[in-house]
Write an enzyme that holds these catalytic residues in place. Structure first.
Site, PDB file in Angstrom:
ATOM      1  N   ARG A 170       0.830  -1.206   0.000  1.00  0.00           N
ATOM      2  CA  ARG A 170       0.000   0.000   0.000  1.00  0.00           C
ATOM      3  C   ARG A 170       0.870   1.264   0.000  1.00  0.00           C
ATOM      4  NH1 ARG A 170      -2.046  -3.836  -1.281  1.00  0.00           N
ATOM      5  NH2 ARG A 170      -3.930  -4.826  -0.489  1.00  0.00           N
ATOM      6  N   SER A 221     -11.265  -3.235   2.426  1.00  0.00           N
ATOM      7  CA  SER A 221     -10.542  -3.584   3.651  1.00  0.00           C
ATOM      8  C   SER A 221     -10.211  -2.306   4.409  1.00  0.00           C
ATOM      9  CB  SER A 221      -9.259  -4.342   3.329  1.00  0.00           C
ATOM     10  OG  SER A 221      -9.539  -5.574   2.719  1.00  0.00           O
ATOM     11  N   GLU A 294      -6.251   1.422   6.403  1.00  0.00           N
ATOM     12  CA  GLU A 294      -5.811   1.403   5.015  1.00  0.00           C
ATOM     13  C   GLU A 294      -6.555   2.500   4.247  1.00  0.00           C
ATOM     14  OE1 GLU A 294      -6.419  -1.605   1.278  1.00  0.00           O
ATOM     15  OE2 GLU A 294      -5.492  -2.441   3.070  1.00  0.00           O
TER      16      GLU A 294
END
Length: 301
Positions: A170, A221, A294
């Site tokens: 990420r 998520s 996230e």
């Protein structure tokens, strides 16, 4: 410099996100070309406006107060997908930043190109996927990208090769240089057997439908995967699967504990953030592992 005609004011962003929450943009535009994008950036620089780039809105939580400055949405006007090169062994496909990642991946599937199957179900834009090095089921953007086109801090169009993108979990060179704006990327893929490629796409789609709350507003998520752990498992171990702090609509999904959802779209951004913070604190209290979102938080002070 007068405000360009394609820039609007006080535009609601709630329905431009998959969380279905958040306030308005102070200034907003959806440029239809590189030139319009440069014009918008020049106006923001002259007026000293902070610039926020929005794609499909699938991995963000926007403050109830909205976003100050100029929000640039790279969407349908920046969504061309096409074949750049194809031979019997490989192929290259290109997607503009506003195209849905799934559209680019499915374009590759039609050409019998393998490697992008994991991306067929990711509900984000190409630009957002590059920015965050999106991934699923063992695949990541860094595995299939060959190069990225972007505007630098001086609004000059640049091209960078994958090996220089500093892709990680990420993470990318673009997360470290937020003034750089991804405008498109090229995927370089090998030829495969079309039936096998389509079979894998269908298998991954079935897994996603079975395990994820796709019918409820969310940002995917919610938490990053802690090293050595799975966020969903830690949340379940804290008995938070299906948990809600109140009746706002914000809830830990009862289908997948790694997702915070917004039932019926009734929760505010502050309701969602409060639950995210609670889950992070409770998991830390129970396991000693701190879950980090996230989801990108936009407009929060």
């Amino acid at each position: 410099m007068d405000k360009p005609s394609f820039i609007d004011t006080n535009v609601e962003l709630k329905n431009m996100t998959t969380f279905k929450a958040g306030g308005p943009a102070e200034y907003f535009c959806e440029p239809s070309s590189i030139d319009e994008l440069k014009e918008a950036l020049s106006y923001a620089k002259k007026e000293n406006l902070k610039v926020t780039v929005l794609g499909a809105g699938s991995n963000v939580l926007i403050s109830d107060d909205g976003i100050k400055g100029l929000v640039i949405r790279l969407g349908r006007n920046f969504s061309t997908v096409y074949t750049r090169e194809e031979n019997e062994n490989s192929g290259k496909v290109y997607g503009e930043a506003g195209a849905m990642l799934s559209s680019l991946a499915l374009h590759a599937v039609k050409l019998s190109l393998k490697g992008a199957e994991f991306a067929c179900g990711i509900p984000g834009s190409v630009g957002g996927a590059v920015f965050m090095n999106a991934g699923a089921y063992g695949g990541e953007m860094k595995h299939i990208i060959s190069s990225v086109d972007y505007l630098d801090e001086d609004f000059e169009l640049r091209n960078i090769k994958v090996e220089d993108c500093d892709f990680g979990y990420r993470h990318s060179i673009f997360t470290m240089n937020p003034s750089w704006i991804v405008v498109g990327c090229e995927l370089s893929l090998e030829k495969g057997v079309k039936d096998e490629i389509e079979s894998l796409v269908n298998d991954l789609k079935a897994k996603r439908i079975k395990s994820q709350p796709l019918d409820v507003p969310s940002a995917g998520s919610t938490f990053k995967r802690p090293e050595g752990y799975f966020a969903g498992k830690l949340i379940e171990d804290s008995n938070l699967k299906g948990f809600a702090l109140d009746d706002s609509g914000a809830q830990v999904s009862s289908k997948h504990a790694g997702f915070v959802v917004n039932n019926k779209g009734t929760a505010s951004a502050s309701d969602i953030l409060k639950l995210i913070s609670y889950v992070s604190d409770k998991v830390y209290e129970d396991s000693g592992v701190r879950l980090e979102p996230e989801v990108r938080m936009l407009g929060f002070s």
